[in-house]
Design a protein around this motif. Sequence first.
Motif, short mmCIF file in Angstrom:
data_model
loop_
_atom_site.label_atom_id
_atom_site.label_comp_id
_atom_site.label_asym_id
_atom_site.label_seq_id
_atom_site.Cartn_x
_atom_site.Cartn_y
_atom_site.Cartn_z
N TRP A 276 0.83 -1.20 0.00
CA TRP A 276 0.00 0.00 0.00
C TRP A 276 0.87 1.25 0.00
O TRP A 276 2.08 1.18 0.16
CB TRP A 276 -0.92 0.02 1.24
N ILE A 277 0.18 2.38 -0.23
CA ILE A 277 0.83 3.69 -0.12
C ILE A 277 0.18 4.38 1.07
O ILE A 277 -1.03 4.65 1.05
CB ILE A 277 0.61 4.52 -1.40
N TYR A 278 0.94 4.63 2.09
CA TYR A 278 0.37 5.13 3.35
C TYR A 278 0.41 6.65 3.39
O TYR A 278 1.47 7.25 3.52
CB TYR A 278 1.14 4.54 4.54
N LEU A 279 -0.76 7.27 3.27
CA LEU A 279 -0.87 8.73 3.41
C LEU A 279 -1.92 9.05 4.46
O LEU A 279 -2.85 9.83 4.23
CB LEU A 279 -1.23 9.38 2.07
N ASP A 280 -1.76 8.44 5.63
CA ASP A 280 -2.71 8.65 6.73
C ASP A 280 -1.96 8.97 8.02
O ASP A 280 -2.30 8.47 9.09
CB ASP A 280 -3.59 7.39 6.87
N TYR A 281 -0.93 9.79 7.88
CA TYR A 281 -0.08 10.12 9.03
C TYR A 281 -0.81 10.88 10.13
O TYR A 281 -0.37 10.86 11.29
CB TYR A 281 1.14 10.93 8.56
N ALA A 282 -1.91 11.56 9.79
CA ALA A 282 -2.65 12.26 10.83
C ALA A 282 -3.39 11.28 11.73
O ALA A 282 -3.73 11.60 12.87
CB ALA A 282 -3.62 13.26 10.22
N ALA A 283 -3.66 10.09 11.21
CA ALA A 283 -4.31 9.06 12.03
C ALA A 283 -3.27 8.43 12.96
O ALA A 283 -3.48 8.31 14.17
CB ALA A 283 -4.94 7.99 11.15
N THR A 284 -2.17 8.01 12.38
CA THR A 284 -1.06 7.51 13.19
C THR A 284 0.19 7.47 12.32
O THR A 284 0.10 7.27 11.10
CB THR A 284 -1.35 6.12 13.79
N LEU B 62 -19.50 12.79 -5.49
CA LEU B 62 -19.04 11.41 -5.25
C LEU B 62 -19.29 10.99 -3.80
O LEU B 62 -19.35 11.82 -2.90
CB LEU B 62 -17.55 11.28 -5.58
N ASP B 63 -19.39 9.70 -3.61
CA ASP B 63 -19.55 9.11 -2.29
C ASP B 63 -18.16 8.83 -1.70
O ASP B 63 -17.33 8.18 -2.35
CB ASP B 63 -20.35 7.81 -2.41
N GLY B 64 -17.92 9.33 -0.50
CA GLY B 64 -16.59 9.21 0.11
C GLY B 64 -16.15 7.78 0.32
O GLY B 64 -14.98 7.44 0.12
N GLU B 65 -17.11 6.91 0.70
CA GLU B 65 -16.76 5.52 0.96
C GLU B 65 -16.34 4.82 -0.33
O GLU B 65 -15.36 4.06 -0.36
CB GLU B 65 -17.95 4.80 1.61
N SER B 66 -17.07 5.11 -1.41
CA SER B 66 -16.70 4.52 -2.69
C SER B 66 -15.37 5.06 -3.17
O SER B 66 -14.53 4.33 -3.72
CB SER B 66 -17.78 4.79 -3.75
N LEU B 67 -15.16 6.35 -2.94
CA LEU B 67 -13.90 6.95 -3.36
C LEU B 67 -12.73 6.31 -2.60
O LEU B 67 -11.68 5.99 -3.18
CB LEU B 67 -13.96 8.46 -3.09
N LEU B 68 -12.95 6.08 -1.30
CA LEU B 68 -11.90 5.47 -0.48
C LEU B 68 -11.54 4.08 -1.00
O LEU B 68 -10.35 3.72 -1.10
CB LEU B 68 -12.41 5.37 0.96
N LEU B 69 -12.55 3.30 -1.37
CA LEU B 69 -12.29 1.94 -1.88
C LEU B 69 -11.64 2.00 -3.26
O LEU B 69 -10.71 1.23 -3.54
CB LEU B 69 -13.59 1.14 -1.93
N ALA B 70 -12.12 2.94 -4.09
CA ALA B 70 -11.55 3.05 -5.44
C ALA B 70 -10.09 3.51 -5.39
O ALA B 70 -9.34 3.29 -6.33
CB ALA B 70 -12.39 4.01 -6.27
N LEU B 71 -9.72 4.17 -4.30
CA LEU B 71 -8.34 4.68 -4.17
C LEU B 71 -7.35 3.59 -3.75
O LEU B 71 -6.13 3.80 -3.82
CB LEU B 71 -8.29 5.82 -3.16
N GLU B 72 -7.83 2.46 -3.26
CA GLU B 72 -6.88 1.42 -2.82
C GLU B 72 -5.94 1.04 -3.95
O GLU B 72 -6.37 1.00 -5.11
CB GLU B 72 -7.66 0.19 -2.33
N PRO B 73 -4.66 0.86 -3.66
CA PRO B 73 -4.00 0.62 -2.37
C PRO B 73 -3.54 1.88 -1.64
O PRO B 73 -2.67 1.80 -0.77
CB PRO B 73 -2.79 -0.22 -2.77
N LEU B 74 -4.13 3.00 -1.98
CA LEU B 74 -3.78 4.23 -1.27
C LEU B 74 -4.52 4.24 0.08
O LEU B 74 -5.72 4.01 0.12
CB LEU B 74 -4.21 5.42 -2.12
N CYS B 75 -3.80 4.49 1.15
CA CYS B 75 -4.40 4.54 2.48
C CYS B 75 -4.58 5.99 2.90
O CYS B 75 -3.60 6.66 3.26
CB CYS B 75 -3.51 3.81 3.50
N VAL B 76 -5.83 6.46 2.82
CA VAL B 76 -6.17 7.81 3.24
C VAL B 76 -7.43 7.70 4.09
O VAL B 76 -7.89 6.60 4.37
CB VAL B 76 -6.41 8.73 2.01
N SER B 77 -7.98 8.84 4.50
CA SER B 77 -9.15 8.81 5.37
C SER B 77 -10.28 9.63 4.79
O SER B 77 -10.06 10.61 4.09
CB SER B 77 -8.82 9.37 6.75
#
Lengths: 126, 388
Positions: free
Chosen positions: B5-13, B308-323
């Motif tokens: 994956w590509i991890y771009l969720d540093y604000a989460a952890t 757009l729906d955020g949940e669908s966008l999040l899944l379509a973005l995989e393997p990008l890890c965002v929030s």
Amino acid sequence: MNDPYSTLTRKLFAAPEHVAASGGEPDTGSSVYTEAQGVRIRLSAVVAGGLITELRFRASGCPHVIAACEWLCRSIEGKPVEALGEFKPAAIMQALAVPVAKTGRILVLEDTARALGERLSRTQDS
Amino acid sequence: MSGDWIYLDYAATTPVDPRVLEAMQEHLAIDGRFANPSALHPAGRSSAAAVQKAAEAVAQLVNCDPGRLIWTSGATESNNLAIQGVARARSHHGKHLVTMPTEHKAVTDVYKALEADGFELSWLAPEATGVLDPAALEAVLRPDTQLVSIMYVNNETGVVQDVASLGRICREHDVAFHVDAAQAVGKLNVDIAALNADLVSISAHKLYGPSGIGALYVRKRVGLNPDPLMFGGAQQGRLRPGTLAVHLIAGFGAAAMLARESLVDDFAHVKALRDRLWQGIRSTPGLTLNGDLASGYPGILNVSAEGLDGESLLLALEPLCVSTGSACNSQSQEPSAVLRALGVPDEQAESAIRFSFGRMTTEAEIDAAAELYGQAVRSLRALMPEAA
């Protein structure tokens, strides 16, 4: 948290094969648009000899909604028009492992399918 | 890129810095300094020295007296201890409390619980940029106001509050001022002495330290002794009892030391990455920026894609890890309360994606993220129906 999407949901969401070519079709005898619960769905069909030879969708919503639209199109194509009215949301919920919290969204698809079925039946009768 | 994956969720952890991991390992096994730091024997005293060294490192990072730091399990506990502890300890003076709807749930939910328990709450609305006008705070303070909580850097948008000015107003009115600085410490030059803050929440896992450890700074001030939330020992002046987790504290200390050394470089790094990503996606049709590029912390970029729906966008973005919104909100289907408070319409808030970057993020990851975002938006738009 476990994966919120089943393998089938992921597959249907990632590569839907029944997307309508255009999003701008008017509400005609073979197309129905529904908007509710934050979900927007358009279903359109081609009927020949009482059978649905083509069922296409366009949708905006969560991954389960999009996967459910694709699942519905795959399941109904080739069947009689009446199959749209006999569609059971529980079958999709089970097949795609849709969370109970999203039942309302699947019911929007059911409403759209039933409305399309009724419209197609009227068109056939007239 | 990690491979999967590509991890771009540093604000989460944030990932633990390898140098932090090394520092922690010294405190786990029989041949290390693992003993209970409250123990009087040599092993215990050795652990106590490690805890003290970590406190000094954290204190140096935020310019405070190390003796005023209370170790907690993280920012959520620090916020609870600060808010519940002070509100209850000062309730005989008054029960009026002040905060903002753009705070983290670890703050807003505590205030809501206190409100249900008989406290009176004032919610301060931000301006459209997300920033609070200090005059709005001054206008709401009353003789019975006991506590104000305002976060330093917003976890969803990166909006930075002028906490020093807000703290000055609180001090002039003799009101306790609490700052949730979880997203600021280790990223901005946080100087507690200059903030006029009485209570500051800090978390290690936002600055390349381990999860499960945080701190609450409590200023030495008459009438500002929070009530404890837990009971069961004399550790930390009975304010937060329990055996100290030496390995976590040592990791926190090591992370703080590294953050102090690399503060300027880290800031410049994430700013360059944020600008690169923004350049890469800004031409996406229907894109809206949530927050303010000029004044916000550049480690966070929050954008919405119209319709757009955020949940669908999040899944379509995989393997990008965002929030979508804050990670803690990811199980909620409600649009972000933070974006709503900024006046962002629900439809826009529902498609919000938060990219957040850090020390380990590379330009190649940013370029891949921009490409994935463009592809995901195009593919979901291709599915969208037009209204009847």
